[in-house]
Design a protein around this motif. Structure first.
Motif, PDB file in Angstrom:
ATOM      1  N   VAL A 163       0.839  -1.198   0.000  1.00 60.14           N
ATOM      2  CA  VAL A 163       0.000   0.000   0.000  1.00 60.14           C
ATOM      3  C   VAL A 163       0.874   1.248   0.000  1.00 60.14           C
ATOM      4  CG1 VAL A 163      -1.684   1.339   1.327  1.00 60.14           C
ATOM      5  CG2 VAL A 163      -1.941  -1.137   1.136  1.00 60.14           C
ATOM      6  N   ALA A 164       1.930   1.229   0.829  1.00 56.99           N
ATOM      7  CA  ALA A 164       2.856   2.366   0.873  1.00 56.99           C
ATOM      8  C   ALA A 164       3.579   2.541  -0.456  1.00 56.99           C
ATOM      9  CB  ALA A 164       3.865   2.164   2.006  1.00 56.99           C
ATOM     10  N   VAL A 165       3.942   1.429  -1.108  1.00 60.35           N
ATOM     11  CA  VAL A 165       4.620   1.502  -2.405  1.00 60.35           C
ATOM     12  C   VAL A 165       3.731   2.170  -3.441  1.00 60.35           C
ATOM     13  CG1 VAL A 165       5.509   0.121  -4.325  1.00 60.35           C
ATOM     14  CG2 VAL A 165       6.133  -0.471  -1.978  1.00 60.35           C
ATOM     15  N   VAL A 166       2.455   1.751  -3.495  1.00 61.15           N
ATOM     16  CA  VAL A 166       1.517   2.336  -4.460  1.00 61.15           C
ATOM     17  C   VAL A 166       1.330   3.831  -4.180  1.00 61.15           C
ATOM     18  CG1 VAL A 166      -0.877   2.325  -5.271  1.00 61.15           C
ATOM     19  CG2 VAL A 166       0.315   0.161  -4.852  1.00 61.15           C
ATOM     20  N   ALA A 167       1.161   4.176  -2.907  1.00 63.18           N
ATOM     21  CA  ALA A 167       0.989   5.591  -2.545  1.00 63.18           C
ATOM     22  C   ALA A 167       2.215   6.407  -2.946  1.00 63.18           C
ATOM     23  CB  ALA A 167       0.750   5.709  -1.042  1.00 63.18           C
ATOM     24  N   GLY A 168       3.405   5.838  -2.733  1.00 63.11           N
ATOM     25  CA  GLY A 168       4.629   6.539  -3.119  1.00 63.11           C
ATOM     26  C   GLY A 168       4.722   6.743  -4.614  1.00 63.11           C
ATOM     27  N   GLY A 169       4.350   5.715  -5.398  1.00 63.29           N
ATOM     28  CA  GLY A 169       4.377   5.845  -6.847  1.00 63.29           C
ATOM     29  C   GLY A 169       3.434   6.925  -7.347  1.00 63.29           C
ATOM     30  N   ILE A 170       2.254   7.008  -6.727  1.00 67.68           N
ATOM     31  CA  ILE A 170       1.286   8.042  -7.108  1.00 67.68           C
ATOM     32  C   ILE A 170       1.835   9.435  -6.813  1.00 67.68           C
ATOM     33  CG2 ILE A 170      -0.980   9.004  -6.562  1.00 67.68           C
ATOM     34  CD1 ILE A 170      -1.944   6.113  -6.123  1.00 67.68           C
ATOM     35  N   LEU A 171       2.458   9.608  -5.650  1.00 66.67           N
ATOM     36  CA  LEU A 171       3.042  10.914  -5.305  1.00 66.67           C
ATOM     37  C   LEU A 171       4.168  11.298  -6.247  1.00 66.67           C
ATOM     38  CD1 LEU A 171       3.113  10.681  -1.398  1.00 66.67           C
ATOM     39  CD2 LEU A 171       1.637  12.131  -2.809  1.00 66.67           C
ATOM     40  N   ILE A 172       4.943  10.293  -6.673  1.00 70.92           N
ATOM     41  CA  ILE A 172       6.028  10.576  -7.629  1.00 70.92           C
ATOM     42  C   ILE A 172       5.450  11.023  -8.962  1.00 70.92           C
ATOM     43  CG2 ILE A 172       7.870   9.489  -8.995  1.00 70.92           C
ATOM     44  CD1 ILE A 172       8.411   7.710  -6.520  1.00 70.92           C
ATOM     45  N   LEU A 173       4.378  10.347  -9.416  1.00 71.15           N
ATOM     46  CA  LEU A 173       3.744  10.717 -10.690  1.00 71.15           C
ATOM     47  C   LEU A 173       3.131  12.116 -10.637  1.00 71.15           C
ATOM     48  CD1 LEU A 173       1.946   7.380 -11.685  1.00 71.15           C
ATOM     49  CD2 LEU A 173       3.787   8.516 -12.940  1.00 71.15           C
ATOM     50  N   LEU A 174       2.461  12.430  -9.543  1.00 68.75           N
ATOM     51  CA  LEU A 174       1.738  13.696  -9.442  1.00 68.75           C
ATOM     52  C   LEU A 174       2.641  14.888  -9.143  1.00 68.75           C
ATOM     53  CD1 LEU A 174      -1.466  12.561  -7.474  1.00 68.75           C
ATOM     54  CD2 LEU A 174      -1.257  13.028  -9.934  1.00 68.75           C
ATOM     55  N   TYR A 175       3.603  14.682  -8.241  1.00 72.45           N
ATOM     56  CA  TYR A 175       4.381  15.832  -7.740  1.00 72.45           C
ATOM     57  C   TYR A 175       5.893  15.697  -7.917  1.00 72.45           C
ATOM     58  CZ  TYR A 175      -0.141  16.470  -5.459  1.00 72.45           C
ATOM     59  OH  TYR A 175      -1.487  16.602  -5.220  1.00 72.45           O
ATOM     60  N   ASP A 176       6.360  14.557  -8.476  1.00 74.54           N
ATOM     61  CA  ASP A 176       7.796  14.317  -8.652  1.00 74.54           C
ATOM     62  C   ASP A 176       8.566  14.475  -7.340  1.00 74.54           C
ATOM     63  OD1 ASP A 176      10.042  13.596 -10.102  1.00 74.54           O
ATOM     64  OD2 ASP A 176      10.575  15.683 -10.552  1.00 74.54           O
ATOM     65  N   ILE A 177       7.989  13.907  -6.265  1.00 72.92           N
ATOM     66  CA  ILE A 177       8.644  13.963  -4.946  1.00 72.92           C
ATOM     67  C   ILE A 177       9.609  12.782  -4.851  1.00 72.92           C
ATOM     68  CG2 ILE A 177       8.279  14.057  -2.454  1.00 72.92           C
ATOM     69  CD1 ILE A 177       5.427  14.935  -2.964  1.00 72.92           C
ATOM     70  N   ARG A 178      10.854  13.008  -5.199  1.00 79.05           N
ATOM     71  CA  ARG A 178      11.813  11.904  -5.277  1.00 79.05           C
ATOM     72  C   ARG A 178      12.168  11.319  -3.913  1.00 79.05           C
ATOM     73  NH1 ARG A 178      16.249  13.502  -9.948  1.00 79.05           N
ATOM     74  NH2 ARG A 178      14.731  13.890 -11.635  1.00 79.05           N
ATOM     75  N   TRP A 179      12.165  12.157  -2.889  1.00 75.49           N
ATOM     76  CA  TRP A 179      12.579  11.654  -1.574  1.00 75.49           C
ATOM     77  C   TRP A 179      11.547  10.716  -0.954  1.00 75.49           C
ATOM     78  CZ3 TRP A 179       9.059  12.748   2.124  1.00 75.49           C
ATOM     79  CH2 TRP A 179       8.246  13.872   1.950  1.00 75.49           C
ATOM     80  N   ILE A 180      10.354  10.655  -1.549  1.00 74.96           N
ATOM     81  CA  ILE A 180       9.312   9.804  -0.964  1.00 74.96           C
ATOM     82  C   ILE A 180       9.689   8.332  -1.061  1.00 74.96           C
ATOM     83  CG2 ILE A 180       7.889   9.425  -3.037  1.00 74.96           C
ATOM     84  CD1 ILE A 180       6.575  10.257   0.501  1.00 74.96           C
ATOM     85  N   ASP A 181      10.446   7.968  -2.120  1.00 72.87           N
ATOM     86  CA  ASP A 181      10.832   6.563  -2.304  1.00 72.87           C
ATOM     87  C   ASP A 181      11.708   6.055  -1.158  1.00 72.87           C
ATOM     88  OD1 ASP A 181      10.866   4.286  -4.506  1.00 72.87           O
ATOM     89  OD2 ASP A 181      12.923   4.463  -3.764  1.00 72.87           O
ATOM     90  N   PRO A 182      12.851   6.706  -0.859  1.00 67.72           N
ATOM     91  CA  PRO A 182      13.653   6.243   0.284  1.00 67.72           C
ATOM     92  C   PRO A 182      12.951   6.467   1.622  1.00 67.72           C
ATOM     93  CG  PRO A 182      14.599   8.249  -0.643  1.00 67.72           C
ATOM     94  CD  PRO A 182      13.550   7.780  -1.602  1.00 67.72           C
ATOM     95  N   ALA A 183      12.105   7.514   1.709  1.00 70.75           N
ATOM     96  CA  ALA A 183      11.395   7.759   2.969  1.00 70.75           C
ATOM     97  C   ALA A 183      10.437   6.611   3.287  1.00 70.75           C
ATOM     98  CB  ALA A 183      10.642   9.081   2.902  1.00 70.75           C
ATOM     99  N   LEU A 184       9.698   6.157   2.264  1.00 65.33           N
ATOM    100  CA  LEU A 184       8.795   5.026   2.469  1.00 65.33           C
ATOM    101  C   LEU A 184       9.570   3.744   2.761  1.00 65.33           C
ATOM    102  CD1 LEU A 184       6.097   5.691  -0.281  1.00 65.33           C
ATOM    103  CD2 LEU A 184       5.812   5.841   2.200  1.00 65.33           C
ATOM    104  N   THR A 185      10.754   3.623   2.162  1.00 68.97           N
ATOM    105  CA  THR A 185      11.607   2.465   2.460  1.00 68.97           C
ATOM    106  C   THR A 185      11.942   2.421   3.942  1.00 68.97           C
ATOM    107  OG1 THR A 185      12.576   2.539   0.246  1.00 68.97           O
ATOM    108  CG2 THR A 185      13.797   1.332   1.938  1.00 68.97           C
ATOM    109  N   LEU A 186      12.270   3.575   4.516  1.00 64.99           N
ATOM    110  CA  LEU A 186      12.581   3.628   5.947  1.00 64.99           C
ATOM    111  C   LEU A 186      11.359   3.286   6.792  1.00 64.99           C
ATOM    112  CD1 LEU A 186      14.777   6.871   6.050  1.00 64.99           C
ATOM    113  CD2 LEU A 186      15.555   4.494   6.264  1.00 64.99           C
ATOM    114  N   LEU A 187      10.182   3.737   6.365  1.00 66.63           N
ATOM    115  CA  LEU A 187       8.964   3.410   7.106  1.00 66.63           C
ATOM    116  C   LEU A 187       8.682   1.910   7.073  1.00 66.63           C
ATOM    117  CD1 LEU A 187       6.530   6.309   6.104  1.00 66.63           C
ATOM    118  CD2 LEU A 187       7.618   5.918   8.329  1.00 66.63           C
ATOM    119  N   ILE A 188       8.848   1.301   5.893  1.00 66.34           N
ATOM    120  CA  ILE A 188       8.639  -0.147   5.767  1.00 66.34           C
ATOM    121  C   ILE A 188       9.624  -0.899   6.643  1.00 66.34           C
ATOM    122  CG2 ILE A 188       8.795  -2.105   4.176  1.00 66.34           C
ATOM    123  CD1 ILE A 188       7.780  -0.209   1.970  1.00 66.34           C
ATOM    124  N   ALA A 189      10.892  -0.472   6.594  1.00 68.22           N
ATOM    125  CA  ALA A 189      11.926  -1.130   7.399  1.00 68.22           C
ATOM    126  C   ALA A 189      11.624  -1.004   8.890  1.00 68.22           C
ATOM    127  CB  ALA A 189      13.295  -0.535   7.086  1.00 68.22           C
ATOM    128  N   GLY A 190      11.175   0.185   9.307  1.00 65.10           N
ATOM    129  CA  GLY A 190      10.837   0.385  10.710  1.00 65.10           C
ATOM    130  C   GLY A 190       9.700  -0.512  11.154  1.00 65.10           C
TER     131      GLY A 190
END
Length: 305
Positions: free
Chosen positions: A163-190
């Motif tokens: 779910v977090a991966v899909v949400a991150g992909g949508i944010l990247i498509l809409l706003y080109d927020i590149r830091w969301i990818d590693p940020a979500l990785t840290l959330l998943i890892a946590g």
């Protein structure tokens, strides 16, 4: 024919686990390829998580088969504890995966790379479907097995991560927020670390011969003390022989007048232990009050009321 503790035929349960293995294997290959092509760490992170799921499923599948072997000269208590070992291995791999993802996520957070959002969204949706189906396959089986519970929680965490991966992909498509990818990785890892560290204590406690958490040792001792003819007991050891089988080992000191009824007293103790606490395996050493062993080097027992 033997049945699992959750009521499923063992062969039916094995087929469910086998299906989950193949689903996670195909998903892992797709996510690794997609993550490399799209430049997405969160996809690689999810792929690693799914790969650890696949390894966990293989271990769990093997443990299920081995646990059904009958006791023999090498394993006189049987092979049931192999599922506890499998659960410990699976939780340990989750913890190692979590720490690896944290290190990778922190490095990419400093310099976020470009990510193809469409690939992330599409593979994230595929992963969500597979993870949800895998969790559904193991849901009814996890209630009676710490081994399968480890798998179920593993798959459930994967579904949430997807779910977090899909949400991150949508944010990247809409706003080109590149830091969301590693940020979500840290959330998943946590999240992986949080639930693995929370659950790993159960198999460790069992393998360390800890007393079953759902049994009150004081209540067990008082129940034995209430048997007519019993003066006291000591050297009491209560542990989980297997996941669903508690065992008791202790020294019973009889009253002088209880000796003629020794066998009857022993039978009554065993019956009470089984009826009230589900302790079906008990080893009782009967002692005369004048020759009782001193209660040395044992857990502190409650005083007799």
């Amino acid at each position: 024919m033997p049945h699992d503790h959750h009521g499923l035929d063992p062969k039916s349960g094995d087929r469910r686990v086998a299906a989950a293995i193949w689903a996670n294997a195909l998903l892992t290959v797709a996510q690794v390829a997609g993550g490399l092509f799209a430049g997405s760490l969160v996809l690689i992170a999810d792929a690693l998580h799914n790969f650890s799921d696949m390894a966990s499923l293989v271990i769990a599948f093997a443990a299920r088969r081995i646990s059904r072997r009958p006791a023999d000269a090498r394993m006189t208590f049987g092979y049931g504890r192999i599922e506890i070992v499998a659960a410990l291995v699976n939780y340990t791999t989750l913890i190692l995966t979590g720490f690896y993802l944290i290190s990778e996520g922190l490095m990419r957070l400093v310099d976020p790379p470009g990510v193809d959002g469409w690939i992330v969204v599409i593979l994230g949706c595929v992963a969500l479907v597979v993870d949800t189906l895998t969790a559904a396959l193991t849901w009814s089986m996890q209630k009676g097995s710490v081994n399968i519970r480890a798998l179920f929680l593993h798959n459930l965490s994967d579904a949430l991560a997807s779910v977090a991966v899909v949400a991150g992909g949508i944010l990247i498509l809409l706003y080109d927020i590149r830091w969301i990818d590693p940020a979500l990785t840290l959330l998943i890892a946590g999240y992986i670390l949080w639930f693995a560290l929370r659950e790993i204590g159960t198999p460790i406690r069992t393998l360390m011969l800890g007393s079953p958490p759902d049994l009150d040792m004081g209540a067990v001792i008082e129940e034995v003390r209430r048997v007519p003819g019993v003066r006291d007991l000591h050297h009491v050891h209560l542990w989980q022989l297997q996941e669903h089988e508690a065992a008791l080992d202790c020294h019973i000191v009889l009253e002088e007048e209880g000796w003629p009824r020794l066998e009857a007293i022993k039978a009554e103790i065993k019956a009470r232990l089984n009826a009230r606490f589900g302790i079906g395996h008990s080893t009782l050493e009967i002692e005369h009050p004048q020759a009782a062993h001193p209660p040395e080097q044992e857990a502190t027992l409650p005083e007799r009321a």
